[in-house]
Design a protein around this motif. Sequence first.
Motif: not given
Lengths: 296, 296
Positions: B152-153, B156-157, B159-160
């Motif tokens: 998430x950091x 994936x971050x 991608x977001x």
Amino acid sequence: MLKEELVLKDKLQEYKNIVDENLLKFIPDEAPKTLVKSMEYSLSAGGKRIRPILLLMVCDEYSIPRDISLPIAVSIEYIHTYSLIHDDLPAMDDDDYRRGKLTNHKVFGEAMAILAGDGLLTHAFSIVASIDSLDPNKKNKIIKLLSDFSGPSGMIKGQVLDMENEGKIVTEDKLIEIHNNKTGKLLLAPLLIASVLCDFTQKQLNGIKGYGKCLGLTFQITDDILDFCGKFEETGKPIGSDEQNNKATYVTIYGLNKARELALKYASQGSKYLEESQLVIPYLNKIINYLVDRKG
Amino acid sequence: MLKEELVLKDKLQEYKNIVDENLLKFIPDEAPKTLVKSMEYSLSAGGKRIRPILLLMVCDEYSIPRDISLPIAVSIEYIHTYSLIHDDLPAMDDDDYRRGKLTNHKVFGEAMAILAGDGLLTHAFSIVASIDSLDPNKKNKIIKLLSDFSGPSGMIKGQVLDMENEGKIVTEDKLIEIHNNKTGKLLLAPLLIASVLCDFTQKQLNGIKGYGKCLGLTFQITDDILDFCGKFEETGKPIGSDEQNNKATYVTIYGLNKARELALKYASQGSKYLEESQLVIPYLNKIINYLVDRKG
């Protein structure tokens, strides 16, 4: 309600509070806001927290420090939560509600739901790898357990088998294989991880493994029973959703009475495993018997 | 073609063959057949294998045994492959083709594609945790790096951020932030993992970090240029798909000439980082310059 049952309920609530209070603390600061919201939404959507509770209960009994057991408990709940988010997706079970709340993709959209699931899964491993006070060899063993039990030969295998057998007549062996993987592996994982942390002997390990398998099956059978006849307000799931999805369950295969009998059989088998291995963890014994009577 | 470029091409091909020959060996035996097919399909769908090659090249230079470096190289490619499968899903980029082949969900359906991605991601951590001959402390560090850089950091971050900025006018800083995370982190990961394995000094670590960031940006800019003007046969992607998706790219923001200039600037910066830190890994220097001229 019996006094003993009340004591267990209080204990489960106490542990659930500990898990709930700590779940969000492990989300990395640098993650983007929308992603964090989506991850937090599903982490906070309730649930019994049975997996982290199992781990904490065993570890507390053996005086494992909470700064070791708690992050691992959280990481297991992250993996469980990711699996629910992905299972609910339109391409999978296509569920709009879970535990009475809208599912992740209904609130944040499919793309964000996929990424929130990916994020929770990925970060679970970082949480465990970051526990400084844990012996590095144990840490690696635990990471391998977590990965294997939730991966292509564990939980994901169960999900695939479940999908492949939709609408088919399945044997009892196949049904057990599906559930041992789909639900069972991630219920067994906290017990085996606790065994690593608590340095269990081979005899104790065998005992808790046997118990864990029985626990998983008891859990799944009562889940099937609840799906069939539970009330929406108590389970938060639309009633009979398994039936609509054409899924083989213990109830559709055996009928309600035989399913109840099976749940009782596995619960008593589970207790026996604990007894024979001389594992003295009183709450484990209570939990499996409590599960048989659960209403949600 | 210059002689030096030919030598590099041969070397890259040699390493690519090693990766290709070993990728499928790490899939667990107990995984269900359809899932294995779906995972294997995307693992075998080609690609430059640049991430595992970077790791192997550095590790070979420092004589790290292959029974340590190869499984880690494979695990990085598993994570990269999972990210492509999920990125291509209808809810995400909705791509029917990648590298000239149908995307995973077009062949196996969306549900299996989601699970294959989940499976590759999860199993990557088991592969690393299973390397018996690797020092347990280093193993933990590597698992944490893998998780943080793809989580998430990290990836994936990216991608977001990319999704959130679709159709918006973005600044150069924002574009760099997107790419440093989306593509950059998983290109940097093999270099930082190699630094752990090779016991690099702080100076060497800083050098390879700087190089890795420049490599990621060079890679992304040339990717944008190829998307804009490459040929389908060479890249396997429909031309102008970024433009159709309304995505900000180096080409749409700066135009083709300025984008080419930027790629050259980062390539030369990358070489400088290597030089200043006195890291003598000749192929790294060649790769970043080779990337600027790539056609696929």
